[in-house]
Design a protein around this motif. Structure first.
Motif, PDB file in Angstrom:
ATOM      1  N   VAL A  69       0.824  -1.222   0.000  1.00 12.89           N
ATOM      2  CA  VAL A  69       0.000   0.000   0.000  1.00 12.89           C
ATOM      3  C   VAL A  69       0.858   1.272   0.000  1.00 12.89           C
ATOM      4  CG1 VAL A  69      -0.302   0.204   2.525  1.00 12.89           C
ATOM      5  CG2 VAL A  69      -2.128   0.965   0.968  1.00 12.89           C
ATOM      6  N   VAL A  70       2.059   1.161   0.556  1.00 15.23           N
ATOM      7  CA  VAL A  70       2.948   2.331   0.599  1.00 15.23           C
ATOM      8  C   VAL A  70       3.305   2.769  -0.828  1.00 15.23           C
ATOM      9  CG1 VAL A  70       5.196   3.189   1.382  1.00 15.23           C
ATOM     10  CG2 VAL A  70       3.887   1.620   2.822  1.00 15.23           C
ATOM     11  N   LEU A  71       3.544   1.796  -1.702  1.00 14.51           N
ATOM     12  CA  LEU A  71       3.918   2.117  -3.084  1.00 14.51           C
ATOM     13  C   LEU A  71       2.705   2.408  -3.954  1.00 14.51           C
ATOM     14  CD1 LEU A  71       6.786   1.136  -2.338  1.00 14.51           C
ATOM     15  CD2 LEU A  71       6.903   0.167  -4.618  1.00 14.51           C
ATOM     16  N   ILE A  74      12.521   8.799   9.787  1.00 17.63           N
ATOM     17  CA  ILE A  74      11.214   8.215   9.495  1.00 17.63           C
ATOM     18  C   ILE A  74      10.899   7.165  10.552  1.00 17.63           C
ATOM     19  CG2 ILE A  74       9.951   6.744   7.840  1.00 17.63           C
ATOM     20  CD1 ILE A  74      11.722   7.977   5.610  1.00 17.63           C
ATOM     21  N   ARG A  75       9.660   7.140  11.002  1.00 16.23           N
ATOM     22  CA  ARG A  75       9.157   6.045  11.835  1.00 16.23           C
ATOM     23  C   ARG A  75       7.957   5.469  11.110  1.00 16.23           C
ATOM     24  NH1 ARG A  75      13.095   6.276  13.443  1.00 16.23           N
ATOM     25  NH2 ARG A  75      14.047   6.951  15.357  1.00 16.23           N
ATOM     26  N   ALA A  76       7.819   4.172  11.095  1.00 15.93           N
ATOM     27  CA  ALA A  76       6.680   3.614  10.353  1.00 15.93           C
ATOM     28  C   ALA A  76       6.264   2.272  10.910  1.00 15.93           C
ATOM     29  CB  ALA A  76       7.067   3.457   8.881  1.00 15.93           C
ATOM     30  N   LYS A 124      11.930   3.441   2.019  1.00 13.71           N
ATOM     31  CA  LYS A 124      12.420   3.459   3.411  1.00 13.71           C
ATOM     32  C   LYS A 124      11.277   3.120   4.376  1.00 13.71           C
ATOM     33  CE  LYS A 124      16.335   6.574   3.015  1.00 13.71           C
ATOM     34  NZ  LYS A 124      16.717   7.983   2.937  1.00 13.71           N
ATOM     35  N   ILE A 125      10.107   3.699   4.093  1.00 13.92           N
ATOM     36  CA  ILE A 125       8.941   3.435   4.954  1.00 13.92           C
ATOM     37  C   ILE A 125       8.599   1.944   4.901  1.00 13.92           C
ATOM     38  CG2 ILE A 125       6.438   3.823   5.164  1.00 13.92           C
ATOM     39  CD1 ILE A 125       6.995   6.763   4.293  1.00 13.92           C
ATOM     40  N   GLN A 126       8.573   1.406   3.691  1.00 11.53           N
ATOM     41  CA  GLN A 126       8.228  -0.002   3.506  1.00 11.53           C
ATOM     42  C   GLN A 126       9.227  -0.904   4.241  1.00 11.53           C
ATOM     43  OE1 GLN A 126       5.713  -1.562   2.523  1.00 11.53           O
ATOM     44  NE2 GLN A 126       6.504  -3.634   2.198  1.00 11.53           N
ATOM     45  N   LYS A 127      10.509  -0.578   4.125  1.00 13.29           N
ATOM     46  CA  LYS A 127      11.559  -1.392   4.773  1.00 13.29           C
ATOM     47  C   LYS A 127      11.372  -1.364   6.300  1.00 13.29           C
ATOM     48  CE  LYS A 127      16.584  -1.908   4.618  1.00 13.29           C
ATOM     49  NZ  LYS A 127      17.257  -1.214   5.720  1.00 13.29           N
TER      50      LYS A 127
END
Ligand code: NAD
Length: 330
Positions: free
Chosen positions: A161-163, A184-186, A320-323
């Motif tokens: 969903v992030v992409l 970033i925090r996710a 980065k968020i996905q990782k």
């Protein structure tokens, strides 16, 4: 205008979204729609018949006929199709996200570095009239809150969903905040698919701005809302309804038009008021605007509003968020 100065354009991938590219190119005054290609023979014939254009038998045939190509295949196919187009000297409009990985995006950018080939990326929300309505305001957001929710559909689930969804908002916040990302925090969860369906990220920029983004592809109704706060100003944008509202603290005697004073800001007879404004929203089709921008960029009359670099930078933050989400889950 005769056909001489028109940009010869074709569409590769004419599924759900690609057919709308075809529809617009068939009508843009500066474009000459040459035809379509799709890996599904049935689909390309159907769309070519509908818009009375050519259905090419191979990628080579469509590339030979065109100066510029819209790539609207599923995201995992973007990199290899775009590379072929660029290597054949064709300008490319690539639907978002630019590619599946940052490495692929960097490779495409390196291919166009010195040859004047245009890469534009389909981050369509940047041309949403509700966002364009803010062009006369000085924007320096300190805190941004974004929500993008959609009912589940199979389309788009080939990427997390992030992409698929959040990347729209990542691109918007990068365009609003003129500062590098600091951290970033996710976190996120898988609900219906084997990849992340709901994601939340907090992006902090070097200049102190914080953006909090939530995206979900498992929702009852569509929601696409962005709010931001800056010194003396609060803005709320509903991308779906095409509604933008601005609250500003101003000196009470400032002359303003099309506004409504809602409340005094200070007690004891201070000089400032909170003013409510509803900027005029032009009723324009964002996809038509975006493809016009592409054609004019190919003609050298404009620059892409979302160029390959912007597409790549949005993807980098998304990756980065996905990782981080994957690391958080395991
Ligand atoms: P879709 O599955 O409906 O259509 C994709 C089409 O590409 C299909 O017809 C398929 O047969 C064809 N195809 C697959 N591989 C191909 C290849 N190698 N060569 C030629 N054709 C190929 O998908 P869609 O929903 O139209 O999405 C396409 C792209 O558009 C995706 O990258 C998606 O992220 C993007 N998209 C962007 C937005 C937006 O808001 N900007 C909205 C929807 C989709």
């Amino acid at each position: 205008m005769g056909t001489v100065n028109k940009v010869k354009v074709g569409v590769i991938g004419v599924g759900h979204l690609g057919q709308h590219h075809v529809k617009h190119f068939a009508n843009l005054p500066n474009a000459q729609l040459m035809g379509v290609f799709d890996s599904s023979a049935q689909r390309k014939t159907e769309i070519a018949n509908l818009y009375k254009t050519n259905s090419y038998n191979s990628l080579k045939e469509i590339l030979d006929a065109c100066d510029a190509i819209s790539i609207v295949t599923p995201t995992p196919e973007h990199a290899k199709v775009a590379e072929l187009c660029i290597n054949n000297g064709k300008h490319v409009f690539i639907e978002k996200p630019i590619t599946k990985t940052v490495e692929e995006a960097d490779h495409l950018l390196s291919l166009t570095k010195e040859n004047g080939i245009v890469i534009q990326v389909g981050h369509i929300e940047r041309l949403n009239p509700a966002l364009l309505a803010l062009k006369d305001y000085e924007l320096r957001p300190k805190f941004i809150e974004v929500q993008r929710l959609a009912p589940y559909t199979v389309r788009g689930t080939e990427v997390p969903v992030v992409l698929d969804l959040m990347i729209h908002d990542i691109d918007i916040i990068l365009s609003l905040v003129n500062s590098p990302v600091k951290n970033i925090r996710a976190s996120g969860v898988s609900i219906m698919t084997n990849s992340v369906d709901i994601a939340n990220a907090r992006v902090r920029f070097e200049n102190g701005t914080v953006a909090n983004l939530t995206s979900s592809r498992i929702a009852q109704n569509k929601v696409r809302k962005l709010k931001f706060f800056q010194r003396d100003m609060y803005v709320t944008i509903d991308f779906l309804q095409g509604l933008t509202e601005v609250y500003r603290a101003m000196d009470s005697d400032t002359k303003v038009s099309n506004t409504m004073v809602t409340a005094p800001l200070e007690s004891n007879g201070g000089h400032r008021s909170i003013v409510y404004e509803k900027p005029t929203i032009k009723k324009t089709d964002a996809l038509r605007l975006e493809l016009t921008n592409f054609i004019e960029s190919v003609q050298g009359k404009a620059k892409p509003i979302v160029d390959g670099r912007a597409g790549r930078d949005a993807l980098e933050v998304a990756a980065k968020i996905q990782k981080m989400i994957i690391e958080d889950v395991h």
